[in-house]
Design a protein around this motif. Structure first.
Motif, PDB file in Angstrom:
ATOM      1  N   LEU A  88       0.834  -1.198   0.000  1.00 54.85           N
ATOM      2  CA  LEU A  88       0.000   0.000   0.000  1.00 54.85           C
ATOM      3  C   LEU A  88       0.876   1.258   0.000  1.00 54.85           C
ATOM      4  N   ALA A  89       1.950   1.202   0.776  1.00 56.40           N
ATOM      5  CA  ALA A  89       2.857   2.358   0.829  1.00 56.40           C
ATOM      6  C   ALA A  89       3.454   2.621  -0.548  1.00 56.40           C
ATOM      7  N   VAL A  90       3.881   1.537  -1.221  1.00 55.90           N
ATOM      8  CA  VAL A  90       4.451   1.701  -2.563  1.00 55.90           C
ATOM      9  C   VAL A  90       3.399   2.267  -3.511  1.00 55.90           C
ATOM     10  N   TYR A  91       2.166   1.772  -3.357  1.00 58.30           N
ATOM     11  CA  TYR A  91       1.070   2.260  -4.205  1.00 58.30           C
ATOM     12  C   TYR A  91       0.884   3.767  -4.034  1.00 58.30           C
ATOM     13  N   ILE A  92       0.834   4.191  -2.779  1.00 65.38           N
ATOM     14  CA  ILE A  92       0.608   5.617  -2.519  1.00 65.38           C
ATOM     15  C   ILE A  92       1.772   6.441  -3.062  1.00 65.38           C
ATOM     16  N   LEU A  93       3.000   5.993  -2.800  1.00 71.63           N
ATOM     17  CA  LEU A  93       4.159   6.742  -3.293  1.00 71.63           C
ATOM     18  C   LEU A  93       4.141   6.825  -4.814  1.00 71.63           C
ATOM     19  N   ALA A  94       3.746   5.725  -5.455  1.00 68.84           N
ATOM     20  CA  ALA A  94       3.788   5.703  -6.919  1.00 68.84           C
ATOM     21  C   ALA A  94       2.730   6.608  -7.540  1.00 68.84           C
ATOM     22  N   THR A  95       1.648   6.895  -6.800  1.00 69.66           N
ATOM     23  CA  THR A  95       0.646   7.799  -7.388  1.00 69.66           C
ATOM     24  C   THR A  95       1.115   9.255  -7.338  1.00 69.66           C
ATOM     25  N   LEU A  96       2.082   9.545  -6.482  1.00 64.74           N
ATOM     26  CA  LEU A  96       2.442  10.955  -6.281  1.00 64.74           C
ATOM     27  C   LEU A  96       3.048  11.651  -7.508  1.00 64.74           C
ATOM     28  N   PRO A  97       4.032  11.014  -8.190  1.00 66.70           N
ATOM     29  CA  PRO A  97       4.637  11.743  -9.315  1.00 66.70           C
ATOM     30  C   PRO A  97       3.624  12.169 -10.376  1.00 66.70           C
ATOM     31  N   ILE A  98       2.514  11.398 -10.478  1.00 67.07           N
ATOM     32  CA  ILE A  98       1.532  11.692 -11.516  1.00 67.07           C
ATOM     33  C   ILE A  98       0.943  13.087 -11.367  1.00 67.07           C
ATOM     34  N   VAL A  99       0.786  13.557 -10.137  1.00 63.85           N
ATOM     35  CA  VAL A  99       0.139  14.858  -9.959  1.00 63.85           C
ATOM     36  C   VAL A  99       1.125  16.007  -9.747  1.00 63.85           C
ATOM     37  N   ILE A 100       2.421  15.716  -9.794  1.00 59.78           N
ATOM     38  CA  ILE A 100       3.370  16.825  -9.688  1.00 59.78           C
ATOM     39  C   ILE A 100       3.272  17.658 -10.974  1.00 59.78           C
ATOM     40  N   PRO A 101       3.073  18.955 -10.852  1.00 57.97           N
ATOM     41  CA  PRO A 101       2.973  19.768 -12.065  1.00 57.97           C
ATOM     42  C   PRO A 101       4.241  19.624 -12.896  1.00 57.97           C
ATOM     43  N   PRO A 102       4.101  19.386 -14.199  1.00 56.99           N
ATOM     44  CA  PRO A 102       5.290  19.254 -15.054  1.00 56.99           C
ATOM     45  C   PRO A 102       6.210  20.462 -14.942  1.00 56.99           C
ATOM     46  N   VAL A 103       5.639  21.614 -14.660  1.00 54.93           N
ATOM     47  CA  VAL A 103       6.467  22.805 -14.485  1.00 54.93           C
ATOM     48  C   VAL A 103       7.406  22.616 -13.298  1.00 54.93           C
ATOM     49  N   ALA A 104       6.885  22.030 -12.214  1.00 52.87           N
ATOM     50  CA  ALA A 104       7.726  21.800 -11.041  1.00 52.87           C
ATOM     51  C   ALA A 104       8.770  20.728 -11.332  1.00 52.87           C
TER      52      ALA A 104
END
Lengths: 278, 282
Positions: A88-104
């Motif tokens: 579950l921890a890996v799942y949550i961590l893996a969803t994070l990069p998807i919502v980082i603004p490409p600008v950031a």
């Protein structure tokens, strides 16, 4: 209630597409009808073929890298991590990069690759691998790699999530049965798991191809399409034709051709993908 | 036994690979944060230090106050908030009938296919007509233009997400309310809406995060701080001639913190939304 809302939404979404067709048939200055002349001049521009080539190279680096890495990591976690909490921890961590603004993400990549402050050169020097500073973003051979690495960083987790979810749908009984029969790890994967993953592989491929044509933000921030036109993908090129050369007609013609290309891709998607519509 | 060997191989390879991957994700984020916490003096050392020698929030205040990015932050919040409300309202108006009312299968499939097809339309392909429309309506450099465009861009996957969430609530729940004499509106508000609340919340969060990230249209359709969003401001710090590293990093960190924080709320539903329901959340 449905039809008026739907009708309005449909018109609002479709009108700009029709407008693009209209713009593509008119002269940028004066607006007189010019037939297909904008298309001809768009197709005659050698920069278009540079952009197509750059898009192809980018896709050629990014898609295999993301799919192989995503699949490899999914298998790795599936085989070696058994604790539900860690998964579950890996799942949550893996969803994070998807919502980082490409600008950031572009900002982060700058902090790594840029000359002077960029940390990569310092780390490489610390490890004794290079003597002089490498200008990652302004060398023809490394700029494309730098820009691609950003895409791979941001999107491999998405591919991982899709494949990992797919692996959970493989019935454990068939795996156990094959194990009893003495099947090797490779046979297990290619004969039992891969067939379950095939539709997901197609889905990832389609969505990521569509995304390669959307890529804009991080390249705009990192290289602006340079050096020269090395990293000028189709989207950056179209933007420049429209807002740097102010050639609306030619940009609209390019846009219409992109739309046609994407509808072909979409036709393939609807035929090959198992989407629930009911 | 080949099986044994391959299992042992996974076990040997697994931990180091996972550690390396973790590092590849953690280090860039760490470097962003470290740079944002550095003072001006530390930016121009021959070899930049891997941690802030004297951590300071000066870069954050420089970005938000001195450079006036607080205004851009407010623009972003207003635009994204309005987008979420509008997308959810329209999304419901489209998905409620196709999941709860008797409509022909062709209409339902048609709507969903159409929404899916829009996912394959690169935004840059509609940049030229949108620019002309926004100019024509007198909305250039106005936040409203961004709200409307973000609504259009986010509607397709929202329709799929909401459809997924609504379809999981059995029809019988509402029918029970009808039997008790509730009107369709009351049944919707009192029965369906509370049941769909987690899904709606998740959709809202994801729409917010996507609108928050949007850069291309914000770049083209705004020209001044009265309408510019936060990513446009961040971009301005990146492409200027001499980059002030700590300011740029601080702005990047703020741009990244907002959606990451929101994701903690909606993590379970993200994948279902991104893959048009092909993958269910865990």
């Amino acid at each position: 209630m449905l039809l008026p809302v739907l009708g309005t939404v449909f018109v609002v979404v479709t009108y700009p597409l029709l407008l693009a067709v209209g713009q593509s048939l008119r002269a940028t200055r004066g607006g007189s009808f010019v037939g297909l002349r904008n298309y001809a001049s768009a197709l005659e521009d050698p920069l278009l073929y540079d952009a197509l080539g750059a898009t192809g190279v980018y896709a050629g680096i990014v898609l295999p890298a993301e799919i192989l890495a995503g699949l490899g990591l999914a298998l790795l976690v599936h085989r070696t991590v058994h604790s539900a909490r860690v998964r579950l921890a890996v799942y949550i961590l893996a969803t994070l990069p998807i919502v980082i603004p490409p600008v950031a993400v572009g900002v982060i990549a700058r902090l790594i690759y840029a000359p002077g402050y960029g940390v990569l050169n310092h780390l490489l020097r610390l490890a004794g691998l290079v003597q002089a500073e490498i200008p990652w973003l302004s060398r023809r051979d490394t700029a494309m790699l730098a820009v691609s690495s950003v895409d791979i960083w941001q999107w491999t987790p998405f591919v991982y999530l899709v494949f990992f979810a797919g692996l959970q749908t493989v019935p454990p009984e068939s795996i156990d049965a094959a194990r009893v029969d003495g099947a090797s790890g490779w046979t297990l994967f290619s004969r039992i798991e891969l067939p379950y993953l095939r539709p997901l592989l197609l889905m990832v491929l389609f969505f990521r191809i569509a995304d390669v044509l959307r890529v804009f933000d991080h390249i705009f921030i990192l290289t602006g399409g340079g050096p020269g036109s090395t990293t000028q993908l189709l989207s950056i090129y179209l933007y420049r034709v429209a807002f740097k050369f102010f050639d609306t007609g030619e940009a609209a013609a390019l846009a219409v051709m992109v739309m046609l290309g994407m509808s072909l891709l979409y036709a393939a998607v609807t035929r090959l993908l198992p989407l629930e519509r009911d | 036994m080949p099986r044994r060997r391959s299992r042992r191989l996974w076990r040997v390879v697994g931990p180091p690979v996972l550690c390396a991957v973790g590092l590849a994700y953690a280090f860039p984020l760490y470097w962003l944060l470290v740079t944002a916490l550095k003072g001006e003096g530390e930016l121009y050392q021959a070899t930049p230090s891997l941690y802030p020698l004297q951590p300071t929030l000066a870069a954050f205040s420089s970005v938000l106050v001195t450079r006036g990015f607080l205004g851009l932050l407010r623009n972003s919040v207003v635009v994204c908030g309005a987008t979420v409300l509008l997308v959810l309202a329209i999304g419901f108006a489209v998905t409620y009938p196709i999941t709860r009312l008797k409509v022909s299968r062709r209409l339902r499939v048609g709507v969903l296919n159409w929404a899916l097809s829009l996912r394959f339309l690169p935004p840059v392909a509609v940049v030229v007509p949108y620019f002309a429309i926004v100019r024509g309506l007198g909305l250039y450099d106005r936040r409203l233009a961004l709200v409307l465009i973000y609504t259009v861009l986010n509607l397709p996957f929202s329709i799929w997400m909401l459809k997924g969430f609504l379809a999981e609530i059995p029809l019988e729940v509402e029918e029970a309310a009808f039997v008790d004499g509730a009107s369709r509106w009351v049944a919707f508000r009192r029965v369906l809406l509370p049941l769909a609340a987690p899904g709606i919340l998740a959709s809202g969060v994801i729409i917010f995060a996507f609108a928050w990230s949007e850069f291309l249209f914000a770049l083209i359709l705004t020209a001044s701080p009265r309408a510019q969003t936060f990513p446009v401001g961040v971009q301005g710090l990146v492409t200027q001639f001499e980059i002030i590293w700590n300011d740029m990093a601080a702005a990047g960190a703020i741009a990244l913190a907002v959606p990451l924080g929101l994701m903690v709320v909606a993590r379970r539903y993200v994948l279902a939304g991104l893959t048009f329901g092909v993958i269910r959340g865990q």
